[in-house]
Design a protein around this motif. Structure first.
Motif, mmCIF file in Angstrom:
data_model
loop_
_atom_site.group_PDB
_atom_site.id
_atom_site.type_symbol
_atom_site.label_atom_id
_atom_site.label_comp_id
_atom_site.label_asym_id
_atom_site.label_seq_id
_atom_site.Cartn_x
_atom_site.Cartn_y
_atom_site.Cartn_z
ATOM 1 N N VAL A 38 0.848 -1.185 0.000
ATOM 2 C CA VAL A 38 0.000 0.000 0.000
ATOM 3 C C VAL A 38 0.887 1.240 0.000
ATOM 4 C CG1 VAL A 38 -1.767 1.287 1.272
ATOM 5 C CG2 VAL A 38 -1.842 -1.214 1.219
ATOM 6 N N TYR A 74 0.533 5.383 0.220
ATOM 7 C CA TYR A 74 -0.378 6.455 0.604
ATOM 8 C C TYR A 74 0.355 7.779 0.440
ATOM 9 C CZ TYR A 74 -3.435 9.254 3.600
ATOM 10 O OH TYR A 74 -4.279 10.205 4.086
ATOM 11 N N SER A 75 -0.281 8.723 -0.250
ATOM 12 C CA SER A 75 0.319 10.049 -0.426
ATOM 13 C C SER A 75 -0.781 11.059 -0.678
ATOM 14 C CB SER A 75 1.297 10.045 -1.609
ATOM 15 O OG SER A 75 0.584 9.979 -2.827
ATOM 16 N N ALA A 125 -3.065 0.290 -3.890
ATOM 17 C CA ALA A 125 -2.680 -1.030 -3.397
ATOM 18 C C ALA A 125 -2.052 -1.773 -4.570
ATOM 19 C CB ALA A 125 -3.890 -1.785 -2.869
ATOM 20 N N GLU A 159 4.054 5.576 3.423
ATOM 21 C CA GLU A 159 3.261 6.803 3.530
ATOM 22 C C GLU A 159 4.194 7.976 3.235
ATOM 23 O OE1 GLU A 159 0.473 9.322 6.644
ATOM 24 O OE2 GLU A 159 1.655 7.640 7.405
ATOM 25 N N GLY A 170 -3.091 10.227 -3.480
ATOM 26 C CA GLY A 170 -4.073 9.155 -3.346
ATOM 27 C C GLY A 170 -3.457 7.923 -2.725
ATOM 28 N N VAL A 171 -4.238 6.873 -2.723
ATOM 29 C CA VAL A 171 -3.818 5.598 -2.155
ATOM 30 C C VAL A 171 -3.867 4.558 -3.261
ATOM 31 C CG1 VAL A 171 -4.330 3.818 -0.438
ATOM 32 C CG2 VAL A 171 -4.784 6.217 0.088
ATOM 33 N N MET A 221 3.772 -1.062 3.751
ATOM 34 C CA MET A 221 3.087 0.168 3.391
ATOM 35 C C MET A 221 4.086 1.313 3.421
ATOM 36 S SD MET A 221 -0.250 1.856 5.205
ATOM 37 C CE MET A 221 -0.478 3.608 5.198
#
Length: 134
Positions: free
Chosen positions: A29, A31-32, A38, A118, A35-36, A116
């Protein structure tokens, strides 16, 4: 931990996407502010990494400097680390900077996988990041 993160960064900058994909769990995943996403498999990791690498190649980056700014305790083989990346040129001029929180899983002693990412601050514009993930 800094060594692991530097290995991941080096794989990206050398465009060694097979090595880079080995550092990542799937799904991964990301995330920024853009947007996100997967990422479902290693081929998709390679595709997104190549797009990101192409954007960063516009800068005359010679090396990167990693600073761990936060490291939480490991719980249930999971670790959260926040790192500041400063990418610099030949004359040590800062060219880009990013702040990334890594969510890691220890699959074996001292063998980590990124579950993940971020991006708290990105080295590229939000518009460029949107082009990478969409």
């Amino acid at each position: 931990m800094k060594r692991f993160l530097t290995e991941v960064r080096d794989a990206l900058f050398k465009a060694d996407y097979d090595a880079l994909a080995q550092y990542c769990a799937v799904p991964l995943v990301v995330y920024s502010a853009a947007g996100v996403v997967a990422i479902k498999d290693r081929e998709e990791i390679k595709l997104l990494a190549d797009k990101y690498h192409q954007l960063l190649s516009a800068f005359p980056i010679t090396h990167g400097e990693c600073r761990i700014v936060q490291r939480d305790p490991t719980v249930n083989q999971r670790l959260r680390v926040t790192a500041r990346w400063d990418e610099v040129g030949a004359d040590n001029t800062p060219l880009t900077s990013s702040l990334v929180r890594y969510f890691l899983y220890e699959k074996a002693p001292n063998t980590w996988l990124i579950e993940m990412l971020e991006y708290l601050e990105m080295a590229v514009s939000v518009e460029d990041a949107e082009r990478i993930i969409h």
